[in-house]
Design a protein around this motif. Sequence first.
Motif, PDB file in Angstrom:
ATOM      1  N   SER A 100       0.360  10.419   4.642  1.00 25.03           N
ATOM      2  CA  SER A 100       1.060  10.584   4.551  1.00 25.03           C
ATOM      3  C   SER A 100       1.828   9.376   3.022  1.00 25.03           C
ATOM      4  O   SER A 100       1.000   8.744   2.890  1.00 25.03           O
ATOM      5  CB  SER A 100       2.801  10.169   5.317  1.00 25.03           C
ATOM      6  N   HIS A 101       2.317   9.701   2.528  1.00 25.04           N
ATOM      7  CA  HIS A 101       2.611   8.403   0.862  1.00 25.04           C
ATOM      8  C   HIS A 101       3.363   7.169   1.729  1.00 25.04           C
ATOM      9  O   HIS A 101       2.538   6.044   1.308  1.00 25.04           O
ATOM     10  CB  HIS A 101       3.793   8.880   0.173  1.00 25.04           C
ATOM     11  N   LYS A 102       4.011   7.400   2.797  1.00 30.44           N
ATOM     12  CA  LYS A 102       3.552   5.639   2.963  1.00 30.44           C
ATOM     13  C   LYS A 102       2.673   4.771   3.942  1.00 30.44           C
ATOM     14  O   LYS A 102       1.878   4.038   3.830  1.00 30.44           O
ATOM     15  CB  LYS A 102       5.204   6.139   4.863  1.00 30.44           C
ATOM     16  N   VAL A 103       1.593   6.239   4.945  1.00 26.55           N
ATOM     17  CA  VAL A 103       1.220   4.852   5.278  1.00 26.55           C
ATOM     18  C   VAL A 103       0.256   4.962   4.387  1.00 26.55           C
ATOM     19  O   VAL A 103      -0.850   3.879   4.581  1.00 26.55           O
ATOM     20  CB  VAL A 103      -0.113   6.119   5.763  1.00 26.55           C
ATOM     21  N   LEU A 104      -0.095   5.774   3.068  1.00 29.48           N
ATOM     22  CA  LEU A 104      -0.945   5.088   1.887  1.00 29.48           C
ATOM     23  C   LEU A 104      -0.658   3.906   1.367  1.00 29.48           C
ATOM     24  O   LEU A 104      -1.284   2.996   0.650  1.00 29.48           O
ATOM     25  CB  LEU A 104      -1.094   5.695   1.087  1.00 29.48           C
ATOM     26  N   THR A 105       0.752   4.345   1.091  1.00 30.05           N
ATOM     27  CA  THR A 105       1.060   2.697   0.654  1.00 30.05           C
ATOM     28  C   THR A 105       1.317   1.712   0.998  1.00 30.05           C
ATOM     29  O   THR A 105       0.742   0.803   0.321  1.00 30.05           O
ATOM     30  CB  THR A 105       2.583   3.460   0.417  1.00 30.05           C
ATOM     31  N   ASP A 106       1.527   1.912   2.382  1.00 30.83           N
ATOM     32  CA  ASP A 106       1.515   0.302   3.462  1.00 30.83           C
ATOM     33  C   ASP A 106      -0.302  -0.063   3.260  1.00 30.83           C
ATOM     34  O   ASP A 106      -0.403  -0.601   3.047  1.00 30.83           O
ATOM     35  CB  ASP A 106       1.441   0.902   4.653  1.00 30.83           C
ATOM     36  N   ARG A 107      -1.138   0.872   3.407  1.00 31.64           N
ATOM     37  CA  ARG A 107      -2.745   0.880   3.160  1.00 31.64           C
ATOM     38  C   ARG A 107      -3.207   0.012   2.623  1.00 31.64           C
ATOM     39  O   ARG A 107      -4.280  -0.775   1.794  1.00 31.64           O
ATOM     40  CB  ARG A 107      -3.828   1.767   4.003  1.00 31.64           C
ATOM     41  N   LEU A 108      -2.759   0.469   0.540  1.00 35.43           N
ATOM     42  CA  LEU A 108      -2.925  -0.297  -0.688  1.00 35.43           C
ATOM     43  C   LEU A 108      -2.562  -1.682  -0.031  1.00 35.43           C
ATOM     44  O   LEU A 108      -2.741  -2.483  -0.856  1.00 35.43           O
ATOM     45  CB  LEU A 108      -2.138   1.061  -1.793  1.00 35.43           C
ATOM     46  N   LYS A 109      -1.128  -1.802  -0.038  1.00 37.95           N
ATOM     47  CA  LYS A 109      -0.928  -3.559  -0.223  1.00 37.95           C
ATOM     48  C   LYS A 109      -1.866  -4.144   1.185  1.00 37.95           C
ATOM     49  O   LYS A 109      -1.479  -5.497   0.350  1.00 37.95           O
ATOM     50  CB  LYS A 109       0.509  -3.099   0.738  1.00 37.95           C
ATOM     51  N   GLN A 110      -1.917  -3.842   1.488  1.00 41.79           N
ATOM     52  CA  GLN A 110      -3.238  -4.636   2.465  1.00 41.79           C
ATOM     53  C   GLN A 110      -4.176  -4.781   2.054  1.00 41.79           C
ATOM     54  O   GLN A 110      -5.165  -5.505   1.714  1.00 41.79           O
ATOM     55  CB  GLN A 110      -3.303  -3.486   4.193  1.00 41.79           C
ATOM     56  N   LEU A 111      -5.109  -3.572   1.373  1.00 41.96           N
ATOM     57  CA  LEU A 111      -6.405  -3.626   0.850  1.00 41.96           C
ATOM     58  C   LEU A 111      -6.176  -4.665  -0.603  1.00 41.96           C
ATOM     59  O   LEU A 111      -6.647  -5.420  -0.237  1.00 41.96           O
ATOM     60  CB  LEU A 111      -6.564  -2.513  -0.020  1.00 41.96           C
ATOM     61  N   VAL A 112      -4.517  -4.379  -0.998  1.00 45.64           N
ATOM     62  CA  VAL A 112      -4.696  -4.897  -1.780  1.00 45.64           C
ATOM     63  C   VAL A 112      -4.171  -7.229  -1.557  1.00 45.64           C
ATOM     64  O   VAL A 112      -5.315  -7.903  -2.124  1.00 45.64           O
ATOM     65  CB  VAL A 112      -3.553  -5.402  -2.542  1.00 45.64           C
ATOM     66  N   THR A 113      -3.539  -7.660  -0.623  1.00 46.77           N
ATOM     67  CA  THR A 113      -3.699  -8.850  -0.087  1.00 46.77           C
ATOM     68  C   THR A 113      -4.751  -8.864   0.414  1.00 46.77           C
ATOM     69  O   THR A 113      -4.778 -10.336   0.413  1.00 46.77           O
ATOM     70  CB  THR A 113      -2.534  -8.233   1.111  1.00 46.77           C
ATOM     71  N   TYR A 114      -5.282  -8.799   1.076  1.00 46.30           N
ATOM     72  CA  TYR A 114      -6.810  -8.667   1.695  1.00 46.30           C
ATOM     73  C   TYR A 114      -7.785  -9.047   0.391  1.00 46.30           C
ATOM     74  O   TYR A 114      -8.918  -9.109   0.536  1.00 46.30           O
ATOM     75  CB  TYR A 114      -7.394  -7.873   2.444  1.00 46.30           C
ATOM     76  N   ARG A 115      -7.951  -8.364  -1.125  1.00 43.90           N
ATOM     77  CA  ARG A 115      -8.742  -8.168  -2.289  1.00 43.90           C
ATOM     78  C   ARG A 115      -9.202  -7.806  -2.108  1.00 43.90           C
ATOM     79  O   ARG A 115     -10.307  -8.192  -2.630  1.00 43.90           O
ATOM     80  CB  ARG A 115      -8.830 -10.512  -2.679  1.00 43.90           C
ATOM     81  N   LEU A 116      -9.339  -6.422  -1.838  1.00 42.00           N
ATOM     82  CA  LEU A 116     -10.529  -5.425  -1.494  1.00 42.00           C
ATOM     83  C   LEU A 116     -10.289  -4.822  -2.324  1.00 42.00           C
ATOM     84  O   LEU A 116     -11.936  -3.990  -3.136  1.00 42.00           O
ATOM     85  CB  LEU A 116     -10.514  -4.635  -0.236  1.00 42.00           C
ATOM     86  N   VAL A 117      -9.245  -4.605  -2.590  1.00 44.51           N
ATOM     87  CA  VAL A 117      -8.542  -3.700  -4.217  1.00 44.51           C
ATOM     88  C   VAL A 117      -7.967  -4.264  -4.940  1.00 44.51           C
ATOM     89  O   VAL A 117      -6.875  -5.328  -5.070  1.00 44.51           O
ATOM     90  CB  VAL A 117      -7.885  -1.762  -3.292  1.00 44.51           C
ATOM     91  N   SER A 118      -8.149  -3.305  -6.313  1.00 42.29           N
ATOM     92  CA  SER A 118      -7.337  -4.386  -7.528  1.00 42.29           C
ATOM     93  C   SER A 118      -6.036  -3.699  -7.757  1.00 42.29           C
ATOM     94  O   SER A 118      -6.840  -2.446  -7.948  1.00 42.29           O
ATOM     95  CB  SER A 118      -8.027  -4.987  -9.070  1.00 42.29           C
TER      96      SER A 118
END
Length: 84
Positions: free
Chosen positions: A32-50
């Motif tokens: 879902s859009h919400k789950v993708l948004t939440d996971r992307l925020k986490q991955l950015v916070t963990y600095r795994l994704v820019s």
Amino acid sequence: MGAKWSIEILLTIADLQVTGFNQLHQSLPGISHKVLTDRLKQLVTYRLVSRTVVERIPLRVIYKISPKGSTMLIILEQLNNTSN
């Protein structure tokens, strides 16, 4: 990283190299859009994704694997190789 979809998102971004939200969403059927948004925020916070905002009309956000994310991909590949 243990949250559902996190590894799939990371691997998909790595495959696409550079991607926008919609392209990423289309590449991950069932998320879902919400789950993708939440996971992307986490991955950015963990600095795994820019996350880069391209200021144009319409506004565009681009995601790509960070150096730390590349290291995580190597670890995931090693885990996959040892389990096979």
